[in-house]
Design a protein around this motif. Structure first.
Motif, PDB file in Angstrom:
ATOM      1  N   ARG A   1       0.836  -1.207   0.000  1.00 41.37           N
ATOM      2  CA  ARG A   1       0.000   0.000   0.000  1.00 41.37           C
ATOM      3  C   ARG A   1       0.867   1.253   0.000  1.00 41.37           C
ATOM      4  O   ARG A   1       0.520   2.260  -0.590  1.00 41.37           O
ATOM      5  CB  ARG A   1      -0.930   0.002   1.199  1.00 41.37           C
ATOM      6  N   GLN A   2       2.008   1.179   0.688  1.00 40.36           N
ATOM      7  CA  GLN A   2       2.910   2.329   0.733  1.00 40.36           C
ATOM      8  C   GLN A   2       3.419   2.682  -0.663  1.00 40.36           C
ATOM      9  O   GLN A   2       3.479   3.842  -1.026  1.00 40.36           O
ATOM     10  CB  GLN A   2       4.104   2.047   1.648  1.00 40.36           C
ATOM     11  N   HIS A   3       3.780   1.660  -1.428  1.00 39.39           N
ATOM     12  CA  HIS A   3       4.266   1.910  -2.793  1.00 39.39           C
ATOM     13  C   HIS A   3       3.164   2.528  -3.644  1.00 39.39           C
ATOM     14  O   HIS A   3       3.405   3.480  -4.388  1.00 39.39           O
ATOM     15  CB  HIS A   3       4.773   0.614  -3.436  1.00 39.39           C
ATOM     16  N   GLN A   4       1.968   1.995  -3.539  1.00 34.15           N
ATOM     17  CA  GLN A   4       0.853   2.533  -4.317  1.00 34.15           C
ATOM     18  C   GLN A   4       0.558   3.980  -3.921  1.00 34.15           C
ATOM     19  O   GLN A   4       0.216   4.806  -4.768  1.00 34.15           O
ATOM     20  CB  GLN A   4      -0.388   1.648  -4.154  1.00 34.15           C
ATOM     21  N   ALA A   5       0.724   4.302  -2.643  1.00 29.65           N
ATOM     22  CA  ALA A   5       0.549   5.694  -2.195  1.00 29.65           C
ATOM     23  C   ALA A   5       1.622   6.583  -2.811  1.00 29.65           C
ATOM     24  O   ALA A   5       1.354   7.731  -3.190  1.00 29.65           O
ATOM     25  CB  ALA A   5       0.601   5.773  -0.672  1.00 29.65           C
ATOM     26  N   CYS A   6       2.834   6.064  -2.938  1.00 28.28           N
ATOM     27  CA  CYS A   6       3.913   6.822  -3.576  1.00 28.28           C
ATOM     28  C   CYS A   6       3.601   7.076  -5.044  1.00 28.28           C
ATOM     29  O   CYS A   6       3.859   8.175  -5.565  1.00 28.28           O
ATOM     30  CB  CYS A   6       5.239   6.078  -3.445  1.00 28.28           C
ATOM     31  N   VAL A   7       3.046   6.092  -5.724  1.00 26.71           N
ATOM     32  CA  VAL A   7       2.664   6.262  -7.130  1.00 26.71           C
ATOM     33  C   VAL A   7       1.603   7.352  -7.256  1.00 26.71           C
ATOM     34  O   VAL A   7       1.691   8.231  -8.124  1.00 26.71           O
ATOM     35  CB  VAL A   7       2.168   4.927  -7.737  1.00 26.71           C
ATOM     36  N   ARG A   8       0.610   7.322  -6.376  1.00 25.87           N
ATOM     37  CA  ARG A   8      -0.424   8.366  -6.400  1.00 25.87           C
ATOM     38  C   ARG A   8       0.170   9.746  -6.130  1.00 25.87           C
ATOM     39  O   ARG A   8      -0.170  10.723  -6.794  1.00 25.87           O
ATOM     40  CB  ARG A   8      -1.528   8.042  -5.392  1.00 25.87           C
ATOM     41  N   GLU A   9       1.080   9.818  -5.158  1.00 21.95           N
ATOM     42  CA  GLU A   9       1.726  11.092  -4.840  1.00 21.95           C
ATOM     43  C   GLU A   9       2.534  11.595  -6.027  1.00 21.95           C
ATOM     44  O   GLU A   9       2.491  12.781  -6.373  1.00 21.95           O
ATOM     45  CB  GLU A   9       2.638  10.924  -3.612  1.00 21.95           C
ATOM     46  N   LEU A  10       3.237  10.704  -6.684  1.00 24.96           N
ATOM     47  CA  LEU A  10       4.035  11.074  -7.857  1.00 24.96           C
ATOM     48  C   LEU A  10       3.147  11.642  -8.958  1.00 24.96           C
ATOM     49  O   LEU A  10       3.435  12.692  -9.531  1.00 24.96           O
ATOM     50  CB  LEU A  10       4.804   9.856  -8.369  1.00 24.96           C
ATOM     51  N   ARG A  11       2.045  10.978  -9.226  1.00 23.45           N
ATOM     52  CA  ARG A  11       1.126  11.452 -10.268  1.00 23.45           C
ATOM     53  C   ARG A  11       0.458  12.772  -9.902  1.00 23.45           C
ATOM     54  O   ARG A  11       0.131  13.570 -10.765  1.00 23.45           O
ATOM     55  CB  ARG A  11       0.080  10.390 -10.566  1.00 23.45           C
TER      56      ARG A  11
ATOM     57  N   ALA B   1       1.228  11.209 -17.011  1.00 18.36           N
ATOM     58  CA  ALA B   1       0.685  10.386 -15.920  1.00 18.36           C
ATOM     59  C   ALA B   1      -0.609   9.674 -16.292  1.00 18.36           C
ATOM     60  O   ALA B   1      -1.007   8.738 -15.620  1.00 18.36           O
ATOM     61  CB  ALA B   1       0.468  11.245 -14.677  1.00 18.36           C
ATOM     62  N   THR B   2      -1.268  10.095 -17.376  1.00 12.85           N
ATOM     63  CA  THR B   2      -2.537   9.475 -17.749  1.00 12.85           C
ATOM     64  C   THR B   2      -2.374   8.344 -18.763  1.00 12.85           C
ATOM     65  O   THR B   2      -3.337   7.639 -19.052  1.00 12.85           O
ATOM     66  CB  THR B   2      -3.503  10.520 -18.338  1.00 12.85           C
TER      67      THR B   2
ATOM     68  N   THR C   1       6.424   5.615 -14.744  1.00 12.84           N
ATOM     69  CA  THR C   1       6.636   4.673 -13.655  1.00 12.84           C
ATOM     70  C   THR C   1       7.343   5.404 -12.517  1.00 12.84           C
ATOM     71  O   THR C   1       7.884   6.488 -12.705  1.00 12.84           O
ATOM     72  CB  THR C   1       7.502   3.466 -14.076  1.00 12.84           C
ATOM     73  N   LEU C   2       7.353   4.782 -11.344  1.00 10.72           N
ATOM     74  CA  LEU C   2       8.038   5.349 -10.203  1.00 10.72           C
ATOM     75  C   LEU C   2       9.468   4.818 -10.217  1.00 10.72           C
ATOM     76  O   LEU C   2       9.694   3.628 -10.087  1.00 10.72           O
ATOM     77  CB  LEU C   2       7.324   4.942  -8.917  1.00 10.72           C
ATOM     78  N   GLY C   3      10.414   5.711 -10.431  1.00 11.63           N
ATOM     79  CA  GLY C   3      11.823   5.324 -10.456  1.00 11.63           C
ATOM     80  C   GLY C   3      12.543   5.870  -9.240  1.00 11.63           C
ATOM     81  O   GLY C   3      12.252   6.973  -8.778  1.00 11.63           O
TER      82      GLY C   3
ATOM     83  N   ASP D   1      10.564   7.274   0.394  1.00 13.96           N
ATOM     84  CA  ASP D   1      10.928   8.666   0.639  1.00 13.96           C
ATOM     85  C   ASP D   1      10.699   9.475  -0.644  1.00 13.96           C
ATOM     86  O   ASP D   1      11.328   9.203  -1.662  1.00 13.96           O
ATOM     87  CB  ASP D   1      12.398   8.752   1.061  1.00 13.96           C
ATOM     88  N   PRO D   2       9.814  10.480  -0.616  1.00 14.10           N
ATOM     89  CA  PRO D   2       9.530  11.271  -1.827  1.00 14.10           C
ATOM     90  C   PRO D   2      10.772  11.946  -2.420  1.00 14.10           C
ATOM     91  O   PRO D   2      10.803  12.252  -3.595  1.00 14.10           O
ATOM     92  CB  PRO D   2       8.526  12.323  -1.350  1.00 14.10           C
ATOM     93  N   ARG D   3      11.798  12.137  -1.611  1.00 11.73           N
ATOM     94  CA  ARG D   3      13.038  12.726  -2.135  1.00 11.73           C
ATOM     95  C   ARG D   3      13.871  11.694  -2.885  1.00 11.73           C
ATOM     96  O   ARG D   3      14.844  12.054  -3.547  1.00 11.73           O
ATOM     97  CB  ARG D   3      13.861  13.331  -1.001  1.00 11.73           C
ATOM     98  N   ASN D   4      13.508  10.412  -2.781  1.00 13.26           N
ATOM     99  CA  ASN D   4      14.276   9.353  -3.433  1.00 13.26           C
ATOM    100  C   ASN D   4      13.561   8.736  -4.637  1.00 13.26           C
ATOM    101  O   ASN D   4      14.016   7.747  -5.173  1.00 13.26           O
ATOM    102  CB  ASN D   4      14.632   8.246  -2.434  1.00 13.26           C
ATOM    103  N   TYR D   5      12.449   9.300  -5.058  1.00 11.56           N
ATOM    104  CA  TYR D   5      11.811   8.767  -6.264  1.00 11.56           C
ATOM    105  C   TYR D   5      11.284   9.892  -7.131  1.00 11.56           C
ATOM    106  O   TYR D   5      11.121  11.017  -6.685  1.00 11.56           O
ATOM    107  CB  TYR D   5      10.710   7.750  -5.943  1.00 11.56           C
ATOM    108  N   GLY D   6      11.071   9.542  -8.377  1.00 12.08           N
ATOM    109  CA  GLY D   6      10.555  10.504  -9.334  1.00 12.08           C
ATOM    110  C   GLY D   6      10.023   9.784 -10.558  1.00 12.08           C
ATOM    111  O   GLY D   6      10.089   8.555 -10.651  1.00 12.08           O
ATOM    112  N   PRO D   7       9.496  10.545 -11.518  1.00 14.92           N
ATOM    113  CA  PRO D   7       8.951   9.924 -12.715  1.00 14.92           C
ATOM    114  C   PRO D   7      10.051   9.342 -13.589  1.00 14.92           C
ATOM    115  O   PRO D   7      11.109   9.946 -13.756  1.00 14.92           O
ATOM    116  CB  PRO D   7       8.252  11.091 -13.425  1.00 14.92           C
TER     117      PRO D   7
END
Length: 106
Positions: A8-18, A41-42, A52-54, A67-73
């Protein structure tokens, strides 16, 4: 795919990224010849501009997975190339410190 992709944490990160915006630049833009550079994102999986979340510092190399500082599109070709580099290095017996230490830093 690592177990972290199914949490769920990863999926939340994907939503935050988008939520950062529909159009975003690939964090490793141009690392592969197939990189579209600008991602949407669509766009669905399989589309050239699918986002994707990289991770900036790969999780296998000790990076913080949520960590939002450690991932991006990141586009799929760049994300897959980065994961392949880490996997191949581990198969060659390269240790974790060598994976994250640039020769320029020493």
């Amino acid at each position: 795919m690592a177990r972290t992709h199914h949490t769920r944490q990863h999926q939340a990160c994907v939503r935050e990224l988008r939520s950062r915006g529909r159009f975003q630049r690939c964090i490793t833009a141009g690392c592969t010849p197939n990189c579209p550079v600008m991602l949407d994102a669509t766009k669905p999986r399989g589309h050239r501009e699918h986002m994707t979340l990289g991770h900036i510092l790969d999780v296998d190399a000790g990076g913080a997975p949520y960590d939002p500082r450690n991932y991006g599109p990141q586009c799929v070709p760049c994300n897959m190339a980065g994961g392949a580099d880490i996997t191949n290095a581990k198969r060659r017996g390269v240790n974790r410190q060598a994976l994250i230490t640039s020769p320029d830093w020493t």
